[in-house]
Design a protein around this motif. Sequence first.
Motif, PDB file in Angstrom:
ATOM      1  N   GLN A  61       0.842  -1.185   0.000  1.00  0.00           N
ATOM      2  CA  GLN A  61       0.000   0.000   0.000  1.00  0.00           C
ATOM      3  C   GLN A  61       0.887   1.248   0.000  1.00  0.00           C
ATOM      4  OE1 GLN A  61      -2.211  -0.304   3.704  1.00  0.00           O
ATOM      5  NE2 GLN A  61      -0.676   0.839   4.850  1.00  0.00           N
ATOM      6  N   PRO A  62       0.337   2.398  -0.407  1.00  0.00           N
ATOM      7  CA  PRO A  62       1.130   3.636  -0.355  1.00  0.00           C
ATOM      8  C   PRO A  62       1.498   3.979   1.082  1.00  0.00           C
ATOM      9  CG  PRO A  62      -0.861   3.926  -1.686  1.00  0.00           C
ATOM     10  CD  PRO A  62      -1.000   2.619  -0.983  1.00  0.00           C
ATOM     11  N   GLY A  63       2.575   4.739   1.248  1.00  0.00           N
ATOM     12  CA  GLY A  63       3.017   5.122   2.584  1.00  0.00           C
ATOM     13  C   GLY A  63       1.939   5.880   3.341  1.00  0.00           C
ATOM     14  N   GLN A  64       1.648   5.438   4.545  1.00  0.00           N
ATOM     15  CA  GLN A  64       0.604   6.059   5.365  1.00  0.00           C
ATOM     16  C   GLN A  64       0.795   5.673   6.828  1.00  0.00           C
ATOM     17  OE1 GLN A  64      -3.288   3.539   4.805  1.00  0.00           O
ATOM     18  NE2 GLN A  64      -2.205   3.627   2.828  1.00  0.00           N
ATOM     19  N   SER A  65       0.003   6.301   7.678  1.00  0.00           N
ATOM     20  CA  SER A  65       0.073   6.008   9.112  1.00  0.00           C
ATOM     21  C   SER A  65      -0.381   4.574   9.376  1.00  0.00           C
ATOM     22  CB  SER A  65      -0.810   6.994   9.881  1.00  0.00           C
ATOM     23  OG  SER A  65      -0.804   6.692  11.262  1.00  0.00           O
ATOM     24  N   ILE A  66       0.288   3.912  10.304  1.00  0.00           N
ATOM     25  CA  ILE A  66      -0.004   2.513  10.629  1.00  0.00           C
ATOM     26  C   ILE A  66      -0.643   2.439  12.011  1.00  0.00           C
ATOM     27  CG2 ILE A  66       0.966   0.232  11.006  1.00  0.00           C
ATOM     28  CD1 ILE A  66       1.149   1.110   8.111  1.00  0.00           C
ATOM     29  N   GLU A  67      -1.814   1.845  12.083  1.00  0.00           N
ATOM     30  CA  GLU A  67      -2.464   1.649  13.383  1.00  0.00           C
ATOM     31  C   GLU A  67      -1.714   0.543  14.125  1.00  0.00           C
ATOM     32  OE1 GLU A  67      -6.888   0.628  15.280  1.00  0.00           O
ATOM     33  OE2 GLU A  67      -6.545   0.518  13.101  1.00  0.00           O
ATOM     34  N   ARG A  68      -1.422   0.787  15.399  1.00  0.00           N
ATOM     35  CA  ARG A  68      -0.615  -0.166  16.146  1.00  0.00           C
ATOM     36  C   ARG A  68      -0.912  -0.075  17.640  1.00  0.00           C
ATOM     37  NH1 ARG A  68       2.417   3.823  13.708  1.00  0.00           N
ATOM     38  NH2 ARG A  68       3.577   5.271  15.047  1.00  0.00           N
ATOM     39  N   GLY A  69      -0.376  -1.096  18.355  1.00  0.00           N
ATOM     40  CA  GLY A  69      -0.594  -1.147  19.791  1.00  0.00           C
ATOM     41  C   GLY A  69       0.568  -0.538  20.559  1.00  0.00           C
ATOM     42  N   LYS A  70       0.804  -1.062  21.766  1.00  0.00           N
ATOM     43  CA  LYS A  70       1.870  -0.569  22.641  1.00  0.00           C
ATOM     44  C   LYS A  70       2.918  -1.659  22.851  1.00  0.00           C
ATOM     45  CE  LYS A  70       0.001   3.480  23.559  1.00  0.00           C
ATOM     46  NZ  LYS A  70       0.651   4.763  23.186  1.00  0.00           N
ATOM     47  N   LEU A  71       4.133  -1.235  23.076  1.00  0.00           N
ATOM     48  CA  LEU A  71       5.235  -2.182  23.251  1.00  0.00           C
ATOM     49  C   LEU A  71       5.011  -3.073  24.463  1.00  0.00           C
ATOM     50  CD1 LEU A  71       8.057  -2.941  22.114  1.00  0.00           C
ATOM     51  CD2 LEU A  71       9.028  -1.396  23.822  1.00  0.00           C
ATOM     52  N   TYR A  72       4.560  -2.486  25.569  1.00  0.00           N
ATOM     53  CA  TYR A  72       4.418  -3.263  26.803  1.00  0.00           C
ATOM     54  C   TYR A  72       3.214  -4.205  26.768  1.00  0.00           C
ATOM     55  CZ  TYR A  72       1.263   0.682  27.750  1.00  0.00           C
ATOM     56  OH  TYR A  72       0.286   1.645  27.659  1.00  0.00           O
ATOM     57  N   CYS A  73       2.380  -4.103  25.733  1.00  0.00           N
ATOM     58  CA  CYS A  73       1.211  -4.995  25.621  1.00  0.00           C
ATOM     59  C   CYS A  73       1.517  -6.260  24.823  1.00  0.00           C
ATOM     60  CB  CYS A  73       0.044  -4.266  24.964  1.00  0.00           C
ATOM     61  SG  CYS A  73      -0.626  -2.913  25.956  1.00  0.00           S
ATOM     62  N   GLN A  74       2.719  -6.352  24.257  1.00  0.00           N
ATOM     63  CA  GLN A  74       3.046  -7.496  23.417  1.00  0.00           C
ATOM     64  C   GLN A  74       3.368  -8.715  24.267  1.00  0.00           C
ATOM     65  OE1 GLN A  74       2.615  -7.078  20.028  1.00  0.00           O
ATOM     66  NE2 GLN A  74       1.861  -5.133  20.859  1.00  0.00           N
ATOM     67  N   ALA A  75       2.920  -9.883  23.780  1.00  0.00           N
ATOM     68  CA  ALA A  75       3.184 -11.146  24.475  1.00  0.00           C
ATOM     69  C   ALA A  75       3.727 -12.144  23.458  1.00  0.00           C
ATOM     70  CB  ALA A  75       1.901 -11.686  25.115  1.00  0.00           C
ATOM     71  N   LEU A  76       5.022 -12.426  23.570  1.00  0.00           N
ATOM     72  CA  LEU A  76       5.658 -13.391  22.680  1.00  0.00           C
ATOM     73  C   LEU A  76       6.091 -14.615  23.480  1.00  0.00           C
ATOM     74  CD1 LEU A  76       7.845 -11.074  20.421  1.00  0.00           C
ATOM     75  CD2 LEU A  76       5.861 -12.411  19.733  1.00  0.00           C
ATOM     76  N   PRO A  77       6.201 -15.780  22.830  1.00  0.00           N
ATOM     77  CA  PRO A  77       6.657 -16.981  23.552  1.00  0.00           C
ATOM     78  C   PRO A  77       8.009 -16.749  24.202  1.00  0.00           C
ATOM     79  CG  PRO A  77       5.811 -17.560  21.377  1.00  0.00           C
ATOM     80  CD  PRO A  77       5.871 -16.071  21.418  1.00  0.00           C
ATOM     81  N   GLU A  78       8.209 -17.394  25.345  1.00  0.00           N
ATOM     82  CA  GLU A  78       9.468 -17.247  26.086  1.00  0.00           C
ATOM     83  C   GLU A  78      10.217 -18.567  26.222  1.00  0.00           C
ATOM     84  OE1 GLU A  78       8.539 -15.437  29.796  1.00  0.00           O
ATOM     85  OE2 GLU A  78       8.040 -13.491  28.919  1.00  0.00           O
TER      86      GLU A  78
END
Length: 461
Positions: free
Chosen positions: A251-268
Amino acid sequence: MKIKNILFITATGAMLTGCGLYNKYERPEVNTQGLVRDTVSLSDTLAVADTASFGNMPWREVFTDPLLQTLIQQGLEKNTDLLNAALSVRMVEQQLMASRLAFLPSVALSPQGTLSSFDGSKTSKTYQLPVGASWNIDLFGNLLSSKRNVQKQLLAAKDYQLAVKTNIIGGIANIYYTLLMLDRQLEILNEMMGLTKETWDIMALQMKYNGMRSVSVQSAEASYYAVQAQAADIKRQIRETENSLSLLIGQPGQSIERGKLYCQALPEKFSTGLAIQMLNNRPDVHAAEMNLAACFHGVQTARSRFYPAINISASGAFTNSAGVAIINPGKWLLAAVGSLTQPVFANGQLVAGLKVAKAQQEQAYNNWQNAIFKAGNEVSNALVSYNTYDEKSRLEGKQTELYRKTVEDTRQLYKSSGASYLEVISAQANLLNAEISKVTDDFYKMQAVVSLYTALGGGRE
């Protein structure tokens, strides 16, 4: 006579089998010892007993952020590289179809008619409706090995398509997490901007009422501007990163909707699985092996060219031309020809072709072995990166808490003339650097998870 024919055919088949013209590809021995280095054990080799692999997890179970999942799905549907990879698979499928049809006779129909008149005589009309057929008998495996070669090329093309898909998933996740990191860094800078502005105001008041030196106010003001400059640079990086992610998802360059860094949960907790699994899980490794298999059949094709080529041709024509007379109605003219071509001297091209095919097979084996070692290195690097940045993040968390307390203490001491303005500014700078470093290492830790998932051949639905 029949018994002699049977014995001849049996002996010919045995000879061809011994020459390897009809052999199927079998995986050769390959070195997978100590493929993944242990990040802790002194033995330097990761001892793995389980067969499960982190790379086998569906990507939606690894990347659970709904906004990230939407971006990945869009990338899988619109990314140009992935669309082109699918077209490459389609092209090889058509080549495979052509190689399969090569076993069938080729048939051609070329009707023609003639009008002729000599010295004003009555016009004569002749016509022909010829049908020709030619069949190459694949007694020596030339067509078979060519077909098998294309089959392996098709598998390699599909592996490439999966490798592109894996890289796109990992690339989108990495850029998304980069945006979250930059957002958090901008928040920290904005908070620090308020803190340095407050410090500047306090020192300006003390200079006004208590006769403080102007150098302290200037230093506090310069510190405030320095934080503003960092914030401006982070905003630039955010815009450029959004443009990069937009390009990746088509897609053309535009603002990206996103969450917060501290809300991410990745496998450990991770499992790399057995080393031999990497031969099948990693699409690039499997593609390298399929290229080896294609070269194996390429050698068979080159070897089959030393044997005779047998061709049967047949033709039939419905015509009213009898050579010297015209007859009506027309009659059928039928013919059949069998030919055998045995190469005797081809300027060394057949020998050279076989040597080249064997050298290409050796190159393909070396590339396959190197792809396996490369995969092991990537897994090892991802594991050590995760452990390192996990440890650094925990230590930086403690460091940040101490610097935050130091900032409060020096500000209170400064108000009572128990600390200098340099101590206040230094404490604030140390806090800012520690917070930025922790966020950066948290991102590197997340990036290591993505790298490990990619290195293990992840990307399945």
